[in-house]
Design an enzyme around this catalytic site. Structure first.
Site, mmCIF file in Angstrom:
data_model
loop_
_atom_site.group_PDB
_atom_site.id
_atom_site.type_symbol
_atom_site.label_atom_id
_atom_site.label_comp_id
_atom_site.label_asym_id
_atom_site.label_seq_id
_atom_site.Cartn_x
_atom_site.Cartn_y
_atom_site.Cartn_z
ATOM 1 N N GLY A 81 93.150 42.698 16.265
ATOM 2 C CA GLY A 81 91.776 43.152 16.502
ATOM 3 C C GLY A 81 91.706 44.240 17.549
ATOM 4 O O GLY A 81 90.969 44.145 18.526
ATOM 5 N N ASP A 118 93.633 41.278 7.511
ATOM 6 C CA ASP A 118 92.772 40.225 8.053
ATOM 7 C C ASP A 118 93.668 39.070 8.505
ATOM 8 O O ASP A 118 94.238 38.362 7.669
ATOM 9 C CB ASP A 118 91.810 39.775 6.939
ATOM 10 N N LYS A 170 87.378 28.408 20.839
ATOM 11 C CA LYS A 170 88.069 28.951 22.018
ATOM 12 C C LYS A 170 88.751 27.831 22.821
ATOM 13 O O LYS A 170 89.813 28.030 23.397
ATOM 14 C CB LYS A 170 87.094 29.737 22.905
ATOM 15 N N SER A 223 90.671 34.078 25.328
ATOM 16 C CA SER A 223 89.619 33.073 25.201
ATOM 17 C C SER A 223 88.351 33.619 25.865
ATOM 18 O O SER A 223 88.190 34.838 26.011
ATOM 19 C CB SER A 223 90.083 31.759 25.841
ATOM 20 N N GLY A 264 86.647 47.682 20.943
ATOM 21 C CA GLY A 264 86.347 46.660 21.952
ATOM 22 C C GLY A 264 87.515 46.357 22.898
ATOM 23 O O GLY A 264 88.301 47.239 23.262
ATOM 24 N N TYR A 299 81.788 28.621 18.421
ATOM 25 C CA TYR A 299 82.559 29.573 19.234
ATOM 26 C C TYR A 299 83.280 28.837 20.372
ATOM 27 O O TYR A 299 84.493 29.006 20.563
ATOM 28 C CB TYR A 299 81.618 30.644 19.790
ATOM 29 N N SER A 334 91.136 47.659 16.884
ATOM 30 C CA SER A 334 90.541 48.919 16.441
ATOM 31 C C SER A 334 89.320 49.260 17.279
ATOM 32 O O SER A 334 88.782 50.362 17.195
ATOM 33 C CB SER A 334 90.169 48.851 14.962
ATOM 34 N N ARG A 340 90.567 45.194 10.287
ATOM 35 C CA ARG A 340 90.377 45.126 8.823
ATOM 36 C C ARG A 340 89.827 46.407 8.243
ATOM 37 O O ARG A 340 89.741 46.547 7.039
ATOM 38 C CB ARG A 340 89.427 43.966 8.489
HETATM 39 N N1 LIG Z 1 82.807 40.973 24.450
HETATM 40 C C1 LIG Z 1 82.629 39.893 25.192
HETATM 41 O O1 LIG Z 1 81.644 39.774 25.953
HETATM 42 C C2 LIG Z 1 83.650 38.768 25.163
HETATM 43 C C3 LIG Z 1 83.516 37.729 26.090
HETATM 44 C C4 LIG Z 1 84.446 36.703 26.068
HETATM 45 C C5 LIG Z 1 85.485 36.723 25.168
HETATM 46 N N2 LIG Z 1 85.581 37.744 24.266
HETATM 47 C C6 LIG Z 1 86.662 37.697 23.289
HETATM 48 O O2 LIG Z 1 87.385 38.915 23.322
HETATM 49 C C7 LIG Z 1 87.879 39.223 22.025
HETATM 50 C C8 LIG Z 1 87.438 40.627 21.609
HETATM 51 O O3 LIG Z 1 86.013 40.699 21.675
HETATM 52 P P1 LIG Z 1 85.256 42.086 21.439
HETATM 53 O O4 LIG Z 1 83.897 41.935 22.016
HETATM 54 O O5 LIG Z 1 86.090 43.223 21.890
HETATM 55 O O6 LIG Z 1 85.132 42.079 19.839
HETATM 56 P P2 LIG Z 1 84.801 43.269 18.815
HETATM 57 O O7 LIG Z 1 84.271 44.467 19.514
HETATM 58 O O8 LIG Z 1 83.988 42.653 17.731
HETATM 59 O O9 LIG Z 1 86.231 43.661 18.248
HETATM 60 C C9 LIG Z 1 86.922 42.783 17.431
HETATM 61 C C10 LIG Z 1 88.145 43.483 16.873
HETATM 62 O O10 LIG Z 1 88.823 42.584 15.999
HETATM 63 C C11 LIG Z 1 88.887 43.140 14.657
HETATM 64 N N3 LIG Z 1 88.816 41.963 13.792
HETATM 65 C C12 LIG Z 1 87.817 41.050 13.702
HETATM 66 N N4 LIG Z 1 88.168 40.072 12.857
HETATM 67 C C13 LIG Z 1 89.411 40.365 12.409
HETATM 68 C C14 LIG Z 1 90.315 39.714 11.530
HETATM 69 N N5 LIG Z 1 89.983 38.560 10.929
HETATM 70 N N6 LIG Z 1 91.526 40.288 11.297
HETATM 71 C C15 LIG Z 1 91.883 41.452 11.903
HETATM 72 N N7 LIG Z 1 91.055 42.107 12.750
HETATM 73 C C16 LIG Z 1 89.838 41.573 12.994
HETATM 74 C C17 LIG Z 1 87.729 44.121 14.625
HETATM 75 O O11 LIG Z 1 87.900 45.151 13.684
HETATM 76 P P3 LIG Z 1 87.392 45.009 12.154
HETATM 77 O O12 LIG Z 1 86.007 44.396 12.224
HETATM 78 O O13 LIG Z 1 87.396 46.394 11.618
HETATM 79 O O14 LIG Z 1 88.374 44.115 11.492
HETATM 80 C C18 LIG Z 1 87.815 44.696 16.040
HETATM 81 O O15 LIG Z 1 88.878 45.612 16.130
HETATM 82 C C19 LIG Z 1 87.378 38.112 21.099
HETATM 83 O O16 LIG Z 1 88.337 37.114 20.960
HETATM 84 C C20 LIG Z 1 86.184 37.574 21.856
HETATM 85 O O17 LIG Z 1 85.900 36.240 21.513
HETATM 86 C C21 LIG Z 1 84.697 38.765 24.251
#
Ligand SMILES: NC(=O)c1ccc[n+]([C@@H]2O[C@H](COP(=O)([O-])OP(=O)(O)OC[C@H]3O[C@@H](n4cnc5c(N)ncnc54)[C@H](OP(=O)(O)O)[C@@H]3O)[C@@H](O)[C@H]2O)c1
Length: 271
Positions: A14, A64, A159, A141, A18, A155, A16, A39
């Site tokens: 993941g 995926d 986690k 997490s 964030g 969620y 690509s 993906r």
């Molecule tokens: N942002 C927050 O506030 C926060 C807080 C606590 C924890 N986290 C954790 O940090 C991690 C990243 O969060 P984020 O906010 O950066 O998420 P995000 O912006 O939604 O990015 C998720 C990334 O994962 C890819 N992805 C999603 N499902 C996938 C799959 N099944 N297979 C392959 N690639 C996949 C997405 O690209 P595609 O959609 O193109 O596949 C994207 O590159 C997550 O585990 C989240 O739970 C985030």
């Protein structure tokens, strides 16, 4: 550049956009060879362009990871391209919103599919490779993985499951000297149009977050690199995260009271 990551091969699921992309950028700046994953090929192409500013050693694998064969293929492609694996960052994760009473059961399935199976699928084939390099597996997490929170049951439980997987691997792989890290991430900036799963299973766009009021993806990424270089187990981000991590095992009823008193804030954040 610290040289700790020079020529290390890192797969970041993941990545690509964030937090995952930010981790890939920080590792690339430190001289690591990068395997991007996501993906959507267009988003991967854009991320790859960014990584190329720091290193020419980058490939992307569009798949995926909630699919068993895709997890295996991701690790195989990394070995094919760079000959070894030193770091696996399990970053893929999707959030959800809705109280249990209103949730379609499929929401639990989707969330566990990405957050738990999307983690173990690449981890299992990565372990034999990481034994050879005494490498690292990092699980991304969330503070929501410390205790169950209202509106976030699927969620939080997905986690929390990562902690159990991480603890098992730490003991199982102790003799092989694989480092296992678990990062409790706090509220962090998100990409515009980031989606979450609503109670009825549809995708819902999250509100943009104000910069400066939440952690930056760069800060989270730098913390992940520190966890890896120090081979730490648990790293918790944000002050509220540290307080929660201390209080939850010692005074869970107090934490529950605090949450009940602030329920409106959780409900607002769920929008
Ligand atoms: N942002 C927050 O506030 C926060 C807080 C606590 C924890 N986290 C954790 O940090 C991690 C990243 O969060 P984020 O906010 O950066 O998420 P995000 O912006 O939604 O990015 C998720 C990334 O994962 C890819 N992805 C999603 N499902 C996938 C799959 N099944 N297979 C392959 N690639 C996949 C997405 O690209 P595609 O959609 O193109 O596949 C994207 O590159 C997550 O585990 C989240 O739970 C985030």
């Amino acid at each position: 550049m610290s040289h700790k990551f020079k020529n290390k091969v890192a797969v970041i699921t993941g990545s690509s956009r964030g937090i995952g992309k930010a981790i890939a950028v920080e590792l690339a700046k430190e001289g690591a060879k990068i395997v991007l994953n996501g993906r959507n090929q267009q988003r991967l192409d854009e991320a790859r362009e960014e990584i190329l500013k720091h290193t020419e050693n980058v490939i992307d694998v569009c798949c995926d990871v909630s699919d068993i064969d895709a997890g295996k293929m991701l690790i195989e492609k990394a070995i094919e391209a760079f000959g070894q694996l030193d770091i696996l960052v399990n970053n893929v994760g999707v959030s959800m919103r809705g109280n249990v009473a209103e949730l379609k059961p499929e929401v639990f399935q989707s969330v566990f599919s990405s957050n738990l199976y999307g983690t173990v699928n690449p981890t299992i084939p990565a372990i034999p490779e990481l034994r050879k390099t005494k490498g690292s597996i990092v699980f991304i997490s969330s503070l929501a993985g410390i205790r169950g929170l209202p509106g976030l049951s699927a969620y939080c439980s997905s986690k929390m499951a990562l902690r159990a997987v991480a603890e098992s691997i730490r003991i199982e792989e102790h003799k092989h000297k694989i480092h296992v890290g678990l990062i409790y991430v706090g509220i962090t900036e998100i990409e515009h149009n980031k989606e979450t799963i609503a109670a009825d299973g549809s995708m819902k766009i999250l509100k943009d977050r104000q910069k400066g009021k939440v952690d930056s993806t760069e800060k989270v990424a730098k913390t992940v690199l520190k966890n890896i270089s120090k081979r730490k187990f648990i790293t918790t981000l944000t002050r509220i995260g540290k307080v929660n991590k201390y209080l939850q095992p010692r005074m869970p009823m107090l934490v529950e009271k605090i949450i009940l008193k602030n329920l409106h804030k959780f409900e607002e954040k769920s929008q």
